[in-house]
Design an enzyme around this catalytic site. Structure first.
Site, PDB file in Angstrom:
ATOM      1  N   ARG A 183       0.737  11.796  -9.190  1.00 21.06           N
ATOM      2  CA  ARG A 183       1.263  10.460  -8.865  1.00 21.06           C
ATOM      3  C   ARG A 183       2.676  10.279  -9.405  1.00 21.06           C
ATOM      4  O   ARG A 183       3.443   9.488  -8.876  1.00 21.06           O
ATOM      5  CB  ARG A 183       0.361   9.361  -9.459  1.00 21.06           C
ATOM      6  CG  ARG A 183      -1.022   9.280  -8.846  1.00 21.06           C
ATOM      7  CD  ARG A 183      -1.703   7.988  -9.287  1.00 21.06           C
ATOM      8  NE  ARG A 183      -3.127   7.978  -9.047  1.00 21.06           N
ATOM      9  CZ  ARG A 183      -3.706   7.612  -7.892  1.00 21.06           C
ATOM     10  NH1 ARG A 183      -2.969   7.259  -6.864  1.00 21.06           N
ATOM     11  NH2 ARG A 183      -5.025   7.607  -7.767  1.00 21.06           N
TER      12      ARG A 183
ATOM     13  N   PHE B  97      -1.103  16.094   4.193  1.00 15.28           N
ATOM     14  CA  PHE B  97      -1.551  15.423   2.975  1.00 15.28           C
ATOM     15  C   PHE B  97      -0.408  15.450   1.973  1.00 15.28           C
ATOM     16  O   PHE B  97       0.106  16.519   1.634  1.00 15.28           O
ATOM     17  CB  PHE B  97      -2.796  16.085   2.393  1.00 15.28           C
ATOM     18  CG  PHE B  97      -3.477  15.201   1.392  1.00 15.28           C
ATOM     19  CD1 PHE B  97      -4.396  14.244   1.799  1.00 15.28           C
ATOM     20  CD2 PHE B  97      -3.152  15.274   0.042  1.00 15.28           C
ATOM     21  CE1 PHE B  97      -4.992  13.390   0.879  1.00 15.28           C
ATOM     22  CE2 PHE B  97      -3.742  14.422  -0.883  1.00 15.28           C
ATOM     23  CZ  PHE B  97      -4.665  13.483  -0.459  1.00 15.28           C
TER      24      PHE B  97
ATOM     25  N   GLU C 120       0.850  -1.194   0.000  1.00  9.73           N
ATOM     26  CA  GLU C 120       0.000   0.000   0.000  1.00  9.73           C
ATOM     27  C   GLU C 120       0.885   1.244   0.000  1.00  9.73           C
ATOM     28  O   GLU C 120       2.038   1.205   0.451  1.00  9.73           O
ATOM     29  CB  GLU C 120      -0.920  -0.058   1.236  1.00  9.73           C
ATOM     30  CG  GLU C 120      -1.821   1.123   1.478  1.00  9.73           C
ATOM     31  CD  GLU C 120      -2.829   1.449   0.382  1.00  9.73           C
ATOM     32  OE1 GLU C 120      -2.419   1.597  -0.775  1.00  9.73           O
ATOM     33  OE2 GLU C 120      -4.021   1.608   0.718  1.00  9.73           O
TER      34      GLU C 120
END
Ligand code: IMP
Ligand code: MG
Length: 171
Positions: free
Chosen positions: A160, A147, A94
């Site tokens: 990403r 974040f 993950e």
């Protein structure tokens, strides 16, 4: 920038060595959580010197809603694994362990396959945000409650492909 590409590469190599040692002489299935873990899985797996195969699992989470409080039921499967995991060594890969809802859900799902062993590798861990008592076996970095994007992690599907991990300003 919070974590540089050089720091990431150094930690990923160390995690790969740990996995190689822990599963010496055995094979492993890396199960990546789409889409955020794709980059971490590709780098981590190339640092592991074991017979390995890949699989991917997809989830949709409603975790970004401001309220009400997140519940486990708010994680939904969008893509299941392609193969049975029975009697296999699984490493669930993950990008980030935050509240723990996603990995708690996926752990239950994969343990139902009755694997030989089950481990979790996460690039990032935000322990201060945890709502479920779940821990990863392999953690790249513990980070504060910010974040972050890059190296697979997104903000509304963007960023990403940033090579470093960067903080998104709160404003
Ligand atoms: P959890 O179920 O709360 O542990 O959430 C894990 C998921 O939330 C991750 O797979 C990410 O998709 C997302 N997430 C949590 N924190 C961040 C962040 O800082 N940046 C990007 N995605 C995040
Ligand atoms: Mg994700």
């Amino acid at each position: 920038m919070l974590i540089s590409r050089e720091q990431i590469a150094y930690r990923v190599a160390a995690l790969g060595a740990d996995i190689t040692r822990d599963l010496a002489g055995q094979s492993v299935i890396f199960v990546g959580v789409l889409k955020g873990a794709a980059i971490f899985l590709s780098d981590l797996s190339r640092q592991v010197r074991l017979e390995a195969t890949f699989d991917f699992i997809g989830v949709a989470s409603y975790g970004n809603r401001p309220s009400p409080a997140q519940e486990p039921g708010e994680v939904r499967l969008t893509k299941d694994v392609d193969q049975s995991m029975r009697d296999k060594n699984i490493i669930l890969v993950e990008d980030i362990l935050d509240t723990g809802l996603t990995l708690t859900y996926l752990k239950g799902l994969l343990l139902a396959h009755q694997p030989k062993s089950f481990r979790i590798a996460t690039l990032l861990d935000k322990p201060s945000r945890r709502k479920k008592p779940i821990q990863a076996d392999y953690v790249g970095f513990h980070i504060p409650d910010e974040f972050v994007v890059g190296y697979g992690l997104d903000y509304a599907e963007r960023y990403r492909n940033l090579p470093d991990i960067c903080v998104v300003p709160r404003e």
